[in-house]
Structures are given as C-alpha cells and as structure tokens.
Motif scaffolding. Structure first.
Motif, PDB file in Angstrom:
ATOM      1  N   PHE A  64      49.906  46.945  46.891  1.00  0.00           N
ATOM      2  CA  PHE A  64      50.349  46.443  45.599  1.00  0.00           C
ATOM      3  C   PHE A  64      49.825  47.359  44.494  1.00  0.00           C
ATOM      4  O   PHE A  64      48.647  47.286  44.131  1.00  0.00           O
ATOM      5  N   PRO A  65      50.678  48.238  43.937  1.00  0.00           N
ATOM      6  CA  PRO A  65      50.224  49.098  42.833  1.00  0.00           C
ATOM      7  C   PRO A  65      49.891  48.311  41.567  1.00  0.00           C
ATOM      8  O   PRO A  65      49.028  48.727  40.791  1.00  0.00           O
ATOM      9  N   SER A  66      50.593  47.174  41.350  1.00  0.00           N
ATOM     10  CA  SER A  66      50.351  46.463  40.094  1.00  0.00           C
ATOM     11  C   SER A  66      50.488  44.943  40.214  1.00  0.00           C
ATOM     12  O   SER A  66      50.238  44.237  39.246  1.00  0.00           O
ATOM     13  N   HIS A  67      50.865  44.437  41.367  1.00  0.00           N
ATOM     14  CA  HIS A  67      51.131  43.007  41.503  1.00  0.00           C
ATOM     15  C   HIS A  67      49.856  42.176  41.346  1.00  0.00           C
ATOM     16  O   HIS A  67      48.783  42.552  41.835  1.00  0.00           O
ATOM     17  N   ALA A  68      49.985  41.036  40.666  1.00  0.00           N
ATOM     18  CA  ALA A  68      48.896  40.065  40.564  1.00  0.00           C
ATOM     19  C   ALA A  68      49.404  38.723  41.079  1.00  0.00           C
ATOM     20  O   ALA A  68      50.480  38.263  40.681  1.00  0.00           O
ATOM     21  N   TYR A  69      48.638  38.104  41.985  1.00  0.00           N
ATOM     22  CA  TYR A  69      49.027  36.809  42.533  1.00  0.00           C
ATOM     23  C   TYR A  69      48.718  35.700  41.525  1.00  0.00           C
ATOM     24  O   TYR A  69      47.597  35.609  41.022  1.00  0.00           O
ATOM     25  N   PRO A  70      49.663  34.811  41.248  1.00  0.00           N
ATOM     26  CA  PRO A  70      49.324  33.613  40.477  1.00  0.00           C
ATOM     27  C   PRO A  70      48.545  32.641  41.360  1.00  0.00           C
ATOM     28  O   PRO A  70      48.447  32.822  42.577  1.00  0.00           O
ATOM     29  N   THR A  71      48.014  31.612  40.780  1.00  0.00           N
ATOM     30  CA  THR A  71      47.268  30.623  41.550  1.00  0.00           C
ATOM     31  C   THR A  71      48.177  29.954  42.583  1.00  0.00           C
ATOM     32  O   THR A  71      49.298  29.538  42.265  1.00  0.00           O
ATOM     33  N   HIS A  72      47.690  29.881  43.805  1.00  0.00           N
ATOM     34  CA  HIS A  72      48.467  29.317  44.901  1.00  0.00           C
ATOM     35  C   HIS A  72      47.519  28.861  45.993  1.00  0.00           C
ATOM     36  O   HIS A  72      46.303  29.073  45.907  1.00  0.00           O
ATOM     37  N   THR A  73      48.049  28.253  47.038  1.00  0.00           N
ATOM     38  CA  THR A  73      47.251  27.849  48.190  1.00  0.00           C
ATOM     39  C   THR A  73      47.969  28.265  49.462  1.00  0.00           C
ATOM     40  O   THR A  73      49.171  28.595  49.455  1.00  0.00           O
ATOM     41  N   GLY A  78      45.899  49.840  41.743  1.00  0.00           N
ATOM     42  CA  GLY A  78      46.261  48.785  42.671  1.00  0.00           C
ATOM     43  C   GLY A  78      45.368  48.737  43.889  1.00  0.00           C
ATOM     44  O   GLY A  78      44.263  49.297  43.904  1.00  0.00           O
ATOM     45  N   PHE A  79      45.859  48.081  44.945  1.00  0.00           N
ATOM     46  CA  PHE A  79      45.044  47.914  46.146  1.00  0.00           C
ATOM     47  C   PHE A  79      45.927  47.839  47.384  1.00  0.00           C
ATOM     48  O   PHE A  79      47.127  47.552  47.313  1.00  0.00           O
ATOM     49  N   ARG A  80      45.310  48.111  48.502  1.00  0.00           N
ATOM     50  CA  ARG A  80      45.958  48.011  49.808  1.00  0.00           C
ATOM     51  C   ARG A  80      45.133  47.047  50.665  1.00  0.00           C
ATOM     52  O   ARG A  80      43.902  47.180  50.725  1.00  0.00           O
ATOM     53  N   LYS A  81      45.778  46.093  51.315  1.00  0.00           N
ATOM     54  CA  LYS A  81      45.043  45.074  52.063  1.00  0.00           C
ATOM     55  C   LYS A  81      45.722  44.770  53.393  1.00  0.00           C
ATOM     56  O   LYS A  81      46.910  45.056  53.587  1.00  0.00           O
ATOM     57  N   ARG A  82      44.930  44.163  54.289  1.00  0.00           N
ATOM     58  CA  ARG A  82      45.444  43.619  55.548  1.00  0.00           C
ATOM     59  C   ARG A  82      44.919  42.192  55.693  1.00  0.00           C
ATOM     60  O   ARG A  82      43.747  41.938  55.410  1.00  0.00           O
ATOM     61  N   VAL A  83      45.783  41.300  56.130  1.00  0.00           N
ATOM     62  CA  VAL A  83      45.444  39.884  56.174  1.00  0.00           C
ATOM     63  C   VAL A  83      45.833  39.275  57.510  1.00  0.00           C
ATOM     64  O   VAL A  83      46.924  39.544  58.030  1.00  0.00           O
ATOM     65  N   LEU A  84      44.940  38.452  58.040  1.00  0.00           N
ATOM     66  CA  LEU A  84      45.241  37.569  59.162  1.00  0.00           C
ATOM     67  C   LEU A  84      45.251  36.140  58.637  1.00  0.00           C
ATOM     68  O   LEU A  84      44.302  35.717  57.970  1.00  0.00           O
TER      69      LEU A  84
END
Length: 264
Positions: free
Chosen positions: A25-34, A82-88
């Motif tokens: 995500f070069p610029s994306h921001a997550y809104p509050t979520h669950t 931005g940032f690069r991530k990996r999620v399980l």
C-alpha cells in the motif's frame, strides 16, 4: 483501493487459516473496522501505526502484531512511501478462545525473532501450496508460540528426548510415504500434541517431519526411475503433486533432475 496498491489474497488448503493476504500500500489508510478472525501481521517494508480499541500502537519490521477478533482497529503508514505487509487470518478458535482477546488488546505486538521467522517460512510454504505437512507443522508451532505470548509464559522447549514419540511418528510416515498424513491425524495416532510431535521428531532425527517425508519420497522416486518408469509417471507414483513438484525436490537433494538421473 488507492492507486498503486497491490494485493494478493487467497484461502489456502490449510485448516485454521481462513485467509492469507500479501499487500503493498503506497498510500492506503484503513478506516476503523473489525475482523472475525485473529490477524497475524508482519511488515516487510515501512512501518505501520494503528489504533486498537482506542489505543495507538506501532508495528515495525522486527515485530509481529496479533490483532484479536471483533476488536475495532484501523491502519496507516508511518512513512510517506507506504508499507508492504503479509497477513495470516486464523480461525477464532485457534488460539484458545475469546477469553484471550483481552490479553491481545493489552499487548498486540511482540519482538520475537523466532516467531517472525516462522511466520515468514509459513508464508513461503503457502505461496507454493504443495507442502501440506510442512504448512501444518509450521502453523502448529506458530500457534503454540502465539498462545504462549497471550498467556505471558513463553518458555524454551524442553531439552529432554522423546524417542518413543519420534519413533512412532517415523514409523507412521514410513507407512504413508505416497498417501501422506496430516499432522492432526498423526497426533491422534501417536497420542501427542501436534507441536510436541514436531519438536520431538526434530530433536530425535535432526529434521522436521515434512523434510523426512520428502526425503523418503525422493528415495522412492529414485527406485521407480531405476526400475525403468518414465520420469513423467514417477511424480504421482512417489507421492508428489506433479512433475514440477518432484523436479524441485529431486534437484534440491541430488543436484540433477529425475530425467537426467538414470544413466542412458
């Protein structure tokens, strides 16, 4: 999704993992979520700041973040690139139930190089999608360590030998070379916790169960090749997914492909 974002998400054939996500995500921001799952997050580039239950947290590349189910959080980059991530995303019952959610809210980040490396290894296996026993083994050890963090009782595995459990598992693997067996089913047969099974086998034989099984399959492939079976048939006969799966492991162990193994 913001311009330039790259996301790859899939559901692996691994019990307990409901989704895998790799994203830049070069610029994306997550809104509050669950989420309805445990979120196991590592950052490969950049750094992330997020609010969890109205408390601010940060995640750098050396850390692991564990976000609990049903708790509101957001997410944004600390750095302009931005940032690069990996999620399980783990099923909600995998880490001991809802009573541990509070512990994750209180302390969602861990500086644990062993845990982070194990998560990295599991992501590599899940990208391949062909090493079932290895994926099961790595997930079991990850879940055990996360549960220990949640209970604040991280301890080193005992040094004691458990040759009986290891020998039983080896015998079981030897009987299932082509068909294979899940770690969960093996644990039921041997009457041992899956994580203990992996550690006991690794201590006794110097390699994890999945590597032992792969070696046995390569040995079996060699026998079939020497018996005159065409290389194209040997993968299925020896328990591999397909020809490329066999070729990769055969070359890794022996330095040559199956087709060039037998002397003309």
């Amino acid at each position: 999704m913001s311009s330039g974002a790259v996301v790859r998400a899939w559901r692996p054939g691994l019990a307990g993992v409901v989704e895998v996500l790799h994203a830049h995500f070069p610029s994306h921001a997550y809104p509050t979520h669950t989420h309805d799952a445990w979120t196991v997050l590592i950052v490969d580039e950049g750094a992330v700041r997020y609010d969890l239950d109205h408390r601010e947290h940060g995640l750098a590349q050396a850390q692991v973040s564990l976000l609990p189910p049903h708790v509101p959080h957001d997410g944004r980059s600390v750095l302009p690139q931005g940032f690069r991530k990996r999620v399980l995303y783990l099923a909600p019952d995998r880490l001991g139930g809802d009573h541990l959610i509070g512990a994750a809210v209180d302390h969602p980040e861990y500086v644990d190089p062993i845990l982070r490396h194990r998560i990295h290894q599991l992501h590599r296996v899940l990208l391949d999608g062909q090493e079932d026993l290895e994926a099961q083994s790595r997930l079991t050890l990850i879940e055990e360590r996360l549960s220990q963090h949640l209970r604040r009782t991280v301890v080193a595995p005992p040094d004691r030998s458990d040759s009986g459990v290891a020998a039983q598992l080896r015998e079981l693997l030897d009987s299932k070379v082509t068909d294979g067996i899940t770690l969960e089913d093996a644990a039921k047969v041997v009457h041992a916790h899956p994580a203990h099974l992996v550690r006991a086998f690794s201590r006794e034989y110097g390699m994890p169960p999945h590597r032992y099984l792969t070696g046995r399959r390569v040995d079996l492939a060699r026998r079939y090749l020497l018996d005159g079976h065409p290389a194209a048939e040997v993968a299925t006969l020896a328990g591999f997914y397909d020809q490329s799966h066999l070729n990769r492991h055969f070359r890794k162990l022996l330095g040559v492909t199956p087709a060039s193994f037998v002397k003309p």
